[in-house]
Design an enzyme around this catalytic site. Structure first.
Site, short mmCIF file in Angstrom:
data_model
loop_
_atom_site.label_atom_id
_atom_site.label_comp_id
_atom_site.label_asym_id
_atom_site.label_seq_id
_atom_site.Cartn_x
_atom_site.Cartn_y
_atom_site.Cartn_z
N GLY A 271 42.33 46.72 34.04
CA GLY A 271 43.43 46.05 34.88
C GLY A 271 43.31 44.61 35.18
N GLN B 87 39.73 43.37 36.31
CA GLN B 87 38.09 43.14 35.75
C GLN B 87 38.11 43.62 34.23
OE1 GLN B 87 35.22 41.71 37.14
NE2 GLN B 87 36.73 40.78 38.72
N ALA C 192 40.44 53.32 44.57
CA ALA C 192 41.14 54.30 44.99
C ALA C 192 40.93 55.49 43.68
CB ALA C 192 42.34 54.03 45.46
N HIS D 114 31.56 46.85 42.47
CA HIS D 114 31.66 47.02 43.68
C HIS D 114 31.01 47.89 44.21
CE1 HIS D 114 33.48 45.81 47.30
NE2 HIS D 114 34.88 46.50 47.17
N ASP E 50 31.70 41.72 50.84
CA ASP E 50 32.97 41.68 49.76
C ASP E 50 34.41 41.76 50.61
OD1 ASP E 50 33.61 41.27 46.86
OD2 ASP E 50 35.03 42.81 47.69
N GLU F 150 37.32 39.23 51.47
CA GLU F 150 38.56 39.35 50.99
C GLU F 150 39.60 39.22 52.06
OE1 GLU F 150 37.66 42.24 48.14
OE2 GLU F 150 38.26 43.79 49.56
N GLU G 166 51.84 19.39 53.53
CA GLU G 166 50.75 19.21 54.56
C GLU G 166 49.87 20.47 54.66
OE1 GLU G 166 48.88 16.31 55.33
OE2 GLU G 166 50.95 15.49 55.36
N SER H 20 40.41 9.53 55.01
CA SER H 20 40.43 8.21 56.11
C SER H 20 39.38 8.73 57.21
CB SER H 20 41.84 8.09 56.63
OG SER H 20 42.22 9.25 57.44
N1 LIG Z 1 40.30 42.48 40.91
C1 LIG Z 1 39.29 41.77 40.63
O1 LIG Z 1 39.27 40.65 40.41
C2 LIG Z 1 37.90 42.26 41.23
C3 LIG Z 1 37.56 43.78 41.09
N2 LIG Z 1 36.47 44.13 41.58
C4 LIG Z 1 36.50 45.55 41.53
O2 LIG Z 1 36.28 46.12 40.18
C5 LIG Z 1 36.61 47.42 40.06
C6 LIG Z 1 38.16 47.35 39.26
O3 LIG Z 1 39.11 46.77 39.91
P1 LIG Z 1 40.45 46.18 39.53
O4 LIG Z 1 40.05 45.39 38.14
O5 LIG Z 1 41.13 45.33 40.52
O6 LIG Z 1 41.26 47.23 39.25
P2 LIG Z 1 42.78 47.49 38.91
O7 LIG Z 1 43.41 48.00 40.30
O8 LIG Z 1 43.58 46.40 38.42
O9 LIG Z 1 42.99 48.86 38.10
C7 LIG Z 1 42.23 49.16 36.75
C8 LIG Z 1 42.85 50.14 35.92
O10 LIG Z 1 42.99 51.46 36.64
C9 LIG Z 1 43.75 51.95 35.91
N3 LIG Z 1 44.07 53.33 36.71
C10 LIG Z 1 44.78 53.28 37.96
N4 LIG Z 1 44.73 54.65 38.38
C11 LIG Z 1 44.42 55.28 37.44
C12 LIG Z 1 44.28 56.90 37.27
N5 LIG Z 1 44.63 57.53 38.30
N6 LIG Z 1 43.79 57.39 36.12
C13 LIG Z 1 43.10 56.37 35.18
N7 LIG Z 1 43.42 55.22 35.11
C14 LIG Z 1 43.96 54.70 36.49
C15 LIG Z 1 44.93 51.10 35.66
O11 LIG Z 1 45.58 51.46 34.48
C16 LIG Z 1 44.23 49.83 35.43
O12 LIG Z 1 44.05 49.63 33.93
C17 LIG Z 1 36.88 47.81 41.60
O13 LIG Z 1 35.73 48.41 41.90
C18 LIG Z 1 37.21 46.49 42.23
O14 LIG Z 1 36.69 46.66 43.50
C19 LIG Z 1 35.40 43.36 41.76
C20 LIG Z 1 35.62 42.02 42.06
C21 LIG Z 1 37.08 41.30 41.78
C1 LIG Z 2 38.27 38.94 43.71
C2 LIG Z 2 37.39 39.51 44.19
O1 LIG Z 2 36.39 39.28 44.24
C3 LIG Z 2 37.89 40.54 45.29
C4 LIG Z 2 38.60 39.60 46.18
O2 LIG Z 2 36.89 40.80 46.30
C5 LIG Z 2 38.50 41.53 45.05
O3 LIG Z 2 39.63 41.39 44.06
O4 LIG Z 2 38.38 42.74 45.39
MG LIG Z 3 36.60 42.93 46.52
MG LIG Z 4 34.73 40.11 45.66
#
Ligand SMILES: NC(=O)C1=CN([C@@H]2O[C@H](COP(=O)(O)OP(=O)(O)OC[C@H]3O[C@@H](n4cnc5c(N)ncnc54)[C@H](O)[C@@H]3O)[C@@H](O)[C@H]2O)C=CC1
Ligand SMILES: CC(=O)[C@](C)(O)C(=O)O
Ligand SMILES: [Mg+2]
Ligand SMILES: [Mg+2]
Length: 347
Positions: free
Chosen positions: A39, A41, A100, A123, A207, A211, A243, A269
């Protein structure tokens, strides 16, 4: 670990100098790192690790993001697999589905966690709220997290620019006696700047607060409030947007990022400085009760409950998209689209 004084408090952090990439590669040389989920990360972390010379595979169900993985150079049958096959092949399982979705897939993941494997999160959510998620790792695997403090999109962009995002790391379970070095090696591999230590509970509570607070929720709230007041007093959308948002993102925040708030102030300023110094405390006092309410709601598990319930609904993506559309189509952000299109580098 390096001991650094953070504003009067000493903390141990891991830097790239003391834990160089070569060391990280050495620690993980016999591991197959399986990134499950592509997705936000997933791409950032897997591509950075691949470019850093680690043995990485991706597990992603078929669909749009699978296709994206192919476009990013992951090869079906070689480095890109269906989730179960990647779970079978991987020795470090990076559980990077949405929080989730992790609940739904957990029984499958668990069945592949043979002794000696490692379970990696970005996480503290799944394990901390185990009563709600059912995520209880078996005792004979290492369990740790590296949580980049920013979007996976920025993690990748900064890496490509030769920079890095800071990450926290935490060990939940050390079955092998090597969990810590594996965890830090992963942190270096995904492209962290420096790594600071935490635990799963502190990671998730800070976290979720961040956010919902200044990073995303509060900032939109404060933008909207100021924009509405300016508009109600006869200012044009252009003036109100510039602004409220544009000047902040284009001019002032880069200065804060570079050298801190006082330095940004000092480059404005004396009139602005007088006003900012007089007004920041009233804003702090007005919002602090909201932050306290937010923190308590995180601490009680209420925010996790809401996130799980809402994001487990079958139409959660459509509903999120509707709410994002409402933001996008608000006058303020439509004005933003117009303002951005007029930036010299874009027109
Ligand atoms: N989005 C971000 O930049 C950040 C995310 N995290 C953590 O990293 C982890 C991943 O988060 P994201 O990358 O945001 O996830 P995301 O919401 O982008 O989902 C990741 C993947 O999950 C797959 N997916 C969704 N439901 C599914 C299911 N039922 N069965 C199989 N695959 C399924 C989707 O195809 C997608 O490729 C989480 O624990 C999040 O809290 C931590 C820091 C920042
Ligand atoms: C990007 C990040 O670190 C967040 C905001 O905690 C998240 O996407 O869950
Ligand atoms: Mg987060
Ligand atoms: Mg974070």
């Amino acid at each position: 670990m390096a001991t650094i004084n953070f504003g009067g408090v000493e903390e141990n952090v891991v830097t790239r100098e003391e834990f160089p990439l070569e060391k990280a590669r050495e620690v993980l040389k016999d591991e197959v790192i399986a990134v499950i989920g592509y997705g936000v990360q997933g791409p950032g972390q897997s591509l950075n690790m691949r470019d850093n010379g680690f043995n990485v595979i991706v597990g992603q169900r078929k669909g749009k993001t699978y296709d994206k993985a192919v476009q990013d150079g992951w090869v079906p049958g070689e480095t890109l697999f269906e989730i179960e096959e990647a779970l079978e092949r991987g020795t470090i399982i990076c559980f990077l589905l949405s929080d989730a979705a992790q609940i739904e897939l957990w029984p499958t993941v668990k069945s592949y966690l043979k002794p000696g494997k490692s379970l990696y999160f970005s996480h503290g959510f799944g394990v901390t709220y185990k009563e709600k998620t059912g995520i209880i790792p078996p005792a004979d695997v290492d369990v740790f997290l590296v949580a980049p403090k920013g979007s996976g999109t920025s993690l990748r962009r900064l890496f490509v620019e030769g920079k890095g995002l800071n990450s926290s790391f935490a060990i939940y379970q050390d079955a092998s006696g090597h969990a810590r070095e594996k965890c830090i090696a992963m942190g270096i591999g995904v492209g962290s700047g420096y790594l600071f230590e935490t635990d799963f509970y502190k990671e998730v509570t800070s976290d979720l607060t961040g956010e919902r607070g200044t990073l995303m929720g509060a900032i939109q709230g404060i933008f909207a409030a100021q924009y509405e007041v300016l508009r109600a007093n006869g200012h044009s959308p252009s003036e109100a947007f510039n602004e409220t948002v544009e000047e902040l993102t284009q001019s002032l925040m880069p200065l804060v990022a570079e050298n801190g708030m006082d330095w940004m102030y000092a480059n404005c300023s004396t009139t602005a400085q007088r006003g900012a110094l007089d007004w920041w405390k009233p804003f702090r006092d007005a919002t602090k009760p909201v932050f306290e309410r937010l923190y308590n709601s995180v601490k009680s598990g209420e925010q996790a409950e809401i996130s799980i319930t809402r994001n487990s609904q079958s139409d959660y993506r459509e509903k999120l998209e509707e709410e994002l559309k409402e933001l996008r189509e608000s006058e303020m952000w439509k004005a933003g689209t117009a303002v951005r299109s007029l930036r010299p580098e874009r027109s």
